[in-house]
Design a protein around this motif. Structure first.
Motif, PDB file in Angstrom:
ATOM      1  N   HIS A  71       0.947  -1.156  -0.020  1.00  5.82           N
ATOM      2  CA  HIS A  71      -0.018   0.143  -0.096  1.00  5.82           C
ATOM      3  C   HIS A  71       0.889   1.331   0.005  1.00  5.82           C
ATOM      4  O   HIS A  71       2.124   1.176   0.144  1.00  5.82           O
ATOM      5  CB  HIS A  71      -0.964  -0.114   1.162  1.00  5.82           C
ATOM      6  CG  HIS A  71      -0.591   0.521   2.482  1.00  5.82           C
ATOM      7  ND1 HIS A  71       0.118  -0.046   3.366  1.00  5.82           N
ATOM      8  CD2 HIS A  71      -0.593   1.669   3.083  1.00  5.82           C
ATOM      9  CE1 HIS A  71       0.314   0.513   4.430  1.00  5.82           C
ATOM     10  NE2 HIS A  71       0.123   1.738   4.117  1.00  5.82           N
ATOM     11  N   ILE A  72       0.253   2.299  -0.393  1.00  9.44           N
ATOM     12  CA  ILE A  72       1.049   3.507  -0.662  1.00  9.44           C
ATOM     13  C   ILE A  72       0.254   4.587   0.420  1.00  9.44           C
ATOM     14  O   ILE A  72      -0.814   4.713   0.590  1.00  9.44           O
ATOM     15  CB  ILE A  72       1.033   4.068  -1.955  1.00  9.44           C
ATOM     16  CG1 ILE A  72       1.633   3.043  -2.982  1.00  9.44           C
ATOM     17  CG2 ILE A  72       1.869   5.439  -2.182  1.00  9.44           C
ATOM     18  CD1 ILE A  72       1.573   3.313  -4.299  1.00  9.44           C
ATOM     19  N   GLY A  73       1.292   5.084   1.271  1.00  7.35           N
ATOM     20  CA  GLY A  73       0.788   5.999   2.174  1.00  7.35           C
ATOM     21  C   GLY A  73       1.074   7.398   1.952  1.00  7.35           C
ATOM     22  O   GLY A  73       2.201   7.763   1.657  1.00  7.35           O
ATOM     23  N   PHE A  74       0.089   8.402   1.871  1.00 11.06           N
ATOM     24  CA  PHE A  74       0.549   9.638   1.727  1.00 11.06           C
ATOM     25  C   PHE A  74       0.267  10.565   2.782  1.00 11.06           C
ATOM     26  O   PHE A  74      -0.568  10.524   3.900  1.00 11.06           O
ATOM     27  CB  PHE A  74      -0.889  10.463   0.744  1.00 11.06           C
ATOM     28  CG  PHE A  74      -0.491   9.663  -0.676  1.00 11.06           C
ATOM     29  CD1 PHE A  74       0.513  10.179  -1.833  1.00 11.06           C
ATOM     30  CD2 PHE A  74      -1.573   8.559  -1.078  1.00 11.06           C
ATOM     31  CE1 PHE A  74       0.256   9.551  -2.969  1.00 11.06           C
ATOM     32  CE2 PHE A  74      -1.238   8.081  -2.507  1.00 11.06           C
ATOM     33  CZ  PHE A  74      -0.707   8.693  -3.323  1.00 11.06           C
ATOM     34  N   ILE A  75       1.117  11.616   3.167  1.00 11.95           N
ATOM     35  CA  ILE A  75       1.098  12.493   4.168  1.00 11.95           C
ATOM     36  C   ILE A  75       0.052  13.485   4.046  1.00 11.95           C
ATOM     37  O   ILE A  75      -0.348  14.194   3.094  1.00 11.95           O
ATOM     38  CB  ILE A  75       2.420  13.279   4.140  1.00 11.95           C
ATOM     39  CG1 ILE A  75       3.620  12.128   4.773  1.00 11.95           C
ATOM     40  CG2 ILE A  75       2.259  14.341   5.480  1.00 11.95           C
ATOM     41  CD1 ILE A  75       4.858  12.750   4.509  1.00 11.95           C
ATOM     42  N   GLU A 124      -3.515   5.230   1.478  1.00 11.11           N
ATOM     43  CA  GLU A 124      -3.736   5.588   2.741  1.00 11.11           C
ATOM     44  C   GLU A 124      -3.400   7.045   2.830  1.00 11.11           C
ATOM     45  O   GLU A 124      -2.452   7.638   1.962  1.00 11.11           O
ATOM     46  CB  GLU A 124      -2.682   4.976   3.502  1.00 11.11           C
ATOM     47  CG  GLU A 124      -2.584   5.448   5.170  1.00 11.11           C
ATOM     48  CD  GLU A 124      -1.546   4.670   5.793  1.00 11.11           C
ATOM     49  OE1 GLU A 124      -1.490   5.017   7.027  1.00 11.11           O
ATOM     50  OE2 GLU A 124      -0.866   4.002   5.378  1.00 11.11           O
ATOM     51  N   ALA A 125      -4.183   7.978   3.570  1.00 16.17           N
ATOM     52  CA  ALA A 125      -3.893   9.185   3.971  1.00 16.17           C
ATOM     53  C   ALA A 125      -3.662   9.381   5.519  1.00 16.17           C
ATOM     54  O   ALA A 125      -4.448   8.863   6.361  1.00 16.17           O
ATOM     55  CB  ALA A 125      -4.929  10.297   3.399  1.00 16.17           C
ATOM     56  N   ALA A 126      -2.574   9.709   5.848  1.00 14.06           N
ATOM     57  CA  ALA A 126      -2.273   9.758   7.292  1.00 14.06           C
ATOM     58  C   ALA A 126      -1.799  11.186   7.977  1.00 14.06           C
ATOM     59  O   ALA A 126      -0.930  11.733   7.177  1.00 14.06           O
ATOM     60  CB  ALA A 126      -1.281   8.753   7.516  1.00 14.06           C
ATOM     61  N   PHE A 127      -2.280  11.464   9.135  1.00 16.85           N
ATOM     62  CA  PHE A 127      -1.958  12.760   9.793  1.00 16.85           C
ATOM     63  C   PHE A 127      -1.054  12.204  11.190  1.00 16.85           C
ATOM     64  O   PHE A 127      -1.829  11.334  11.769  1.00 16.85           O
ATOM     65  CB  PHE A 127      -3.101  13.381   9.999  1.00 16.85           C
ATOM     66  CG  PHE A 127      -2.746  14.567  10.823  1.00 16.85           C
ATOM     67  CD1 PHE A 127      -2.110  15.745  10.620  1.00 16.85           C
ATOM     68  CD2 PHE A 127      -3.239  14.798  12.162  1.00 16.85           C
ATOM     69  CE1 PHE A 127      -1.540  16.686  11.440  1.00 16.85           C
ATOM     70  CE2 PHE A 127      -2.943  15.575  13.161  1.00 16.85           C
ATOM     71  CZ  PHE A 127      -2.148  16.751  12.715  1.00 16.85           C
TER      72      PHE A 127
END
Length: 141
Positions: A71-75, A124-127
């Motif tokens: 999976h690819i996680g974006f900030i 994914e979008a992660a904060f």
């Protein structure tokens, strides 16, 4: 001196429906401050300051496939951006794979969401709440 905190140059994913994939990412990535950065026939790169995320048809001419366990996680800059990413992804044809929220098993400062793009790639979008992390460290230290 290299001030880039990332260890990656870029990530590329394949698609079997280029126009659909580009429409999806054109709708989703601006919620995180990204834009189309570079275009070549059959491939488009997105980023903030340089081309970091590429979407295109496979160069070998074979069908694109999804990596199991990949999976690819974006900030995301805020919790609100996580929600905007999630909502834009679902509106653009993505599928829910984990609604926005905290994941205590990841750590209290984490807040994110997971979706599948129209090709099935998990994104994914992660904060990461640095203020909460500092508070937790002060309380535990």
């Amino acid at each position: 001196m290299d001030n880039n905190p990332s260890i990656l140059s870029h990530v590329s994913i394949g698609t079997n429906d280029f126009e659909r994939a580009i429409a999806f990412y054109d709708a989703v990535l601006p919620t995180l401050g990204c834009k189309r950065f570079m275009e070549h026939p059959g491939v488009i790169a997105y980023g903030k300051q340089y081309p970091e995320f590429w979407v295109g048809t496979p160069f070998d001419g074979q069908p694109a496939t999804v990596g199991n366990g990949t999976h690819i996680g974006f900030i995301a800059p805020t919790k609100e951006a996580v929600h905007a990413f999630y909502e834009a992804a679902l509106a653009a044809g993505g599928k829910d794979d984990g609604a926005p929220g905290g994941r205590p098993d990841y750590s209290e400062p984490y807040y994110g969401c997971f979706v599948r793009d129209p090709d099935g790639h998990k994104i994914e979008a992660a904060f990461w709440d640095e203020q909460l992390e500092q508070q937790l460290n002060q309380n535990n230290g």
